[in-house]
Enzyme design. Sequence first.
Site, mmCIF file in Angstrom:
data_model
loop_
_atom_site.group_PDB
_atom_site.id
_atom_site.type_symbol
_atom_site.label_atom_id
_atom_site.label_comp_id
_atom_site.label_asym_id
_atom_site.label_seq_id
_atom_site.Cartn_x
_atom_site.Cartn_y
_atom_site.Cartn_z
ATOM 1 N N HIS A 10 0.829 -1.221 0.000
ATOM 2 C CA HIS A 10 0.000 0.000 0.000
ATOM 3 C C HIS A 10 0.863 1.272 0.000
ATOM 4 O O HIS A 10 2.037 1.207 -0.313
ATOM 5 C CB HIS A 10 -0.994 -0.047 1.163
ATOM 6 N N GLU A 24 -2.143 0.360 7.727
ATOM 7 C CA GLU A 24 -1.285 -0.699 7.184
ATOM 8 C C GLU A 24 -0.065 -0.131 6.465
ATOM 9 O O GLU A 24 1.053 -0.624 6.614
ATOM 10 C CB GLU A 24 -2.105 -1.592 6.232
ATOM 11 N N HIS A 79 2.788 -7.022 4.275
ATOM 12 C CA HIS A 79 1.413 -6.542 4.499
ATOM 13 C C HIS A 79 0.993 -6.811 5.935
ATOM 14 O O HIS A 79 1.639 -7.580 6.658
ATOM 15 C CB HIS A 79 0.441 -7.258 3.555
ATOM 16 N N GLU A 145 1.835 -11.625 5.627
ATOM 17 C CA GLU A 145 0.722 -10.952 6.317
ATOM 18 C C GLU A 145 1.054 -10.984 7.804
ATOM 19 O O GLU A 145 0.876 -12.002 8.473
ATOM 20 C CB GLU A 145 -0.602 -11.664 6.041
HETATM 21 ZN ZN LIG Z 1 -2.311 -5.308 2.401
#
Ligand SMILES: [Zn+2]
Length: 232
Positions: A10, A24, A79, A145
């Site tokens: 992002h 995030e 992420h 993640e």
């Molecule tokens: Zn993400």
Amino acid sequence: MKKIFLDKGHGGSDPGAVANGLKEKDLTHRIVEYAMDYLQANYTGFAMRTSRKGDETLTLEQRAKMANDWGADVFISAHINAGKGTGFETYVHPNASQRSIALQNVLHGEILAAMRQFGNVVDRGKKRANYAVLRETKMPAVLTENLFIDSNDAKLLKNEAFLKAVGEAHARGIAKLLGLPQKAKPTPSQPQQQKSSDGKLYRVQVGAFSDRKNAERLAEELKKKGYPSIIV
Ligand SMILES: [Zn+2]
């Protein structure tokens, strides 16, 4: 010279998941910066790039293209999860190469172990998904993640030491896969001045200063770290 591409998930107009006062895009920035600092401090024989130095907006295709055009040897995209779950998981593409799977294995192990030094972190497993950055990149690629932003996990994500440990674990995993040589570091158990087998004495100079104050400051610093030091 190995080429490491680190993608900060992002950024810019796309904050990623937002919850508990966290974004995030900020967390992925922190994690990747810590990874890069650790690589720089501890290893040689590589070059590295990141998808964004600051808070730029990038499409997924742009990220993959940057790594492809550069000819990166590995691509890692960091992420933070969302959906009120808990724990850590990693992804490779469904048609992942053996090398991608090897990268996933080593990263998954390193990062999970680092996270568990901060508490009981759930292992959600090594997964596969048709994510654009995994599909479009031509080199071994893994997406991590790193816990959930919108659950109790946020407590850990608010801990800077945790983000640092997670970033450093990314770095160690990459270095392991690529077999990067470690930088030689003097430690107090290996004195800087040592007699060799032929009786010669080798000295190491650590700094030269025009201002004596600066020399004294460094000598003080070295003494604190357990190295005998003199000013000449
Ligand atoms: Zn993400």
